[in-house]
Design an enzyme around this catalytic site. Sequence first.
Site, PDB file in Angstrom:
ATOM      1  N   SER A   5       0.811  -1.226   0.000  1.00 51.01           N
ATOM      2  CA  SER A   5       0.000   0.000   0.000  1.00 51.01           C
ATOM      3  C   SER A   5       0.842   1.273   0.000  1.00 51.01           C
ATOM      4  O   SER A   5       0.369   2.322  -0.432  1.00 51.01           O
ATOM      5  CB  SER A   5      -0.920   0.021   1.216  1.00 51.01           C
ATOM      6  N   THR A  20      -1.562   3.791   3.866  1.00 51.18           N
ATOM      7  CA  THR A  20      -2.396   4.590   2.957  1.00 51.18           C
ATOM      8  C   THR A  20      -2.614   6.009   3.456  1.00 51.18           C
ATOM      9  O   THR A  20      -2.306   6.970   2.734  1.00 51.18           O
ATOM     10  CB  THR A  20      -3.733   3.873   2.696  1.00 51.18           C
ATOM     11  N   ASP A  40      -8.371  -4.988   3.072  1.00 52.89           N
ATOM     12  CA  ASP A  40      -7.069  -5.632   2.885  1.00 52.89           C
ATOM     13  C   ASP A  40      -6.739  -6.604   4.013  1.00 52.89           C
ATOM     14  O   ASP A  40      -6.258  -7.718   3.768  1.00 52.89           O
ATOM     15  CB  ASP A  40      -6.002  -4.527   2.809  1.00 52.89           C
ATOM     16  N   HIS A  78      -4.289  -2.036  -4.794  1.00 48.87           N
ATOM     17  CA  HIS A  78      -3.760  -3.293  -5.327  1.00 48.87           C
ATOM     18  C   HIS A  78      -4.810  -4.373  -5.177  1.00 48.87           C
ATOM     19  O   HIS A  78      -5.801  -4.215  -4.473  1.00 48.87           O
ATOM     20  CB  HIS A  78      -2.479  -3.713  -4.596  1.00 48.87           C
TER      21      HIS A  78
HETATM   22 ZN   LIG Z   1      -2.099  -5.601   2.526  1.00 46.11          ZN
END
Ligand SMILES: [Zn+2]
Length: 501
Positions: free
Chosen positions: A109, A185, A327, A374
């Site tokens: 990230s 992030t 995630d 991603h």
């Molecule tokens: Zn991750």
Amino acid sequence: MKKLVLCTAITLALTACGGDSNSKSPSPTPTSSSVASSSVVSSISSSSSSSVAATPKNVVFFLGDGMGITTLTAARIYGAGEDGELTIDTFPETAFIKTYSNDAQVTDSAPSMSAYMTGVKMNNEVISMSADTKAFDSTSASYLSGTDSTCPTTNGTPVTTLLEIAKEKGLATGVVTTTRVTHATPAATYSHICHRDGENTIAAQMVPAGAGFNAKLGDGIDVVLGGGRQFFQSTAAGGKRTDSRDLIAELKTQKYSYASTKAELDAIDPATATKVVGLFNSSHMTYDLVRAGTNEPSLSDMTVKAIQVLKSNKKGMFLMVEGGRIDHALHETTAIKALQDTIAFDEAIKAGIAEIKKIDPTLANTLIVVTADHDHTLVLNGYAARTGKTSANNPGVLGLLKNYTDGSIAKDSEGMPFSIIGFGNGENRPADDRKNFPALTDAQVFADTYHQEAVIPVAAGGETHGGTNVFLGAMGKNADSFAGVMDNTKVFTLIRSAVDL
Ligand SMILES: [Zn+2]
């Protein structure tokens, strides 16, 4: 594996990693290396500067962490059925984004969000620093001691972020996430560091007037909401800071209203509060699936409050909203948590659009972007019959795979049932032929704690990101500039151009 201590001087590290950016940071004006299409920027600004200058301009950037297209599809089926529609599905303009990093086919990230925020493609684990910045030294130890940065002064330079540009131009700025606010992030919007794990250093970068503050943030980020209290509190106070500072107290001194619960956030009057920080968990916020009964606000609650506070700035706002725990649930291979957090993220997008339309009904001066950083390795197996959306009595996409031909339970080559959702790698890899285990049931695979089966066995929590392109949706001002397949660095350029930032 962590990590050799290369240099323990925190003050040196702060200087090296942009904590004092007076001397280290580049100008807010983009350099030719950081902006690929500066001609686009200048042509827009010269043609529309007179009208834009008089009106507020807003950017709301929504980021679903790890929200690959397969996860997004599964979330649609989970929340709305095969023929249903999430808010994300309604964005009029769409593109696909290449996510590889400077040194890796599969990104984490840190460089992927940094690419969106700075236009520079950097190495894995690096937060908004130049492409030559290394997260690891020659012995593969990271430049860190625990959560304190030890980046050498020779290791790269900070690169300017969209949030810093917005701040420099007088816009209100906000960062909202369900992870720790110091996680990769959110950190990529406001901090600069050679390794994402330096979360004590990252926290200090957002505290005005304190040691290590990122001066490019001016009087500070206007709204910061999420988890991660531990990096704002000393070890003596139950936190993880090694320098004895109380960053929450320091933020209050800098005129921030502080909230630690949903009730306290609700009690903040957006008409009078100009600076708000909310830290609702010591670490990451709770998964939406099990959030009921906690005192934590939803991502929608935080998004709406952020817009309500930021909209008082007549020059506009730059707001980043992250659905950050999608995630984490995917790393666990617990699909139900990931899909529910994706729905919570979608609800925040819906609520955010509605709130911003109160000040800009046609989005004439507002650009809204939703994307992911991603993919993961989640897969949807086989020719499943349509399931419709998930409910208490219907596992839906979380259930066993049933044949579309007659609704019977599908069988693998050993005659055993399997779930619709699987993973390319993960912690639940049967240690023997599947026929040597009891046949799976819907009740088993629909449980809140079920880890879907994976092809490749890895350690618990170690399911990996994937390198597949991700989805981007855009609406509002100049949204139609987002089209086709593009590199993640191009998104930075297009956002700047779209709103003349
Ligand atoms: Zn991750």
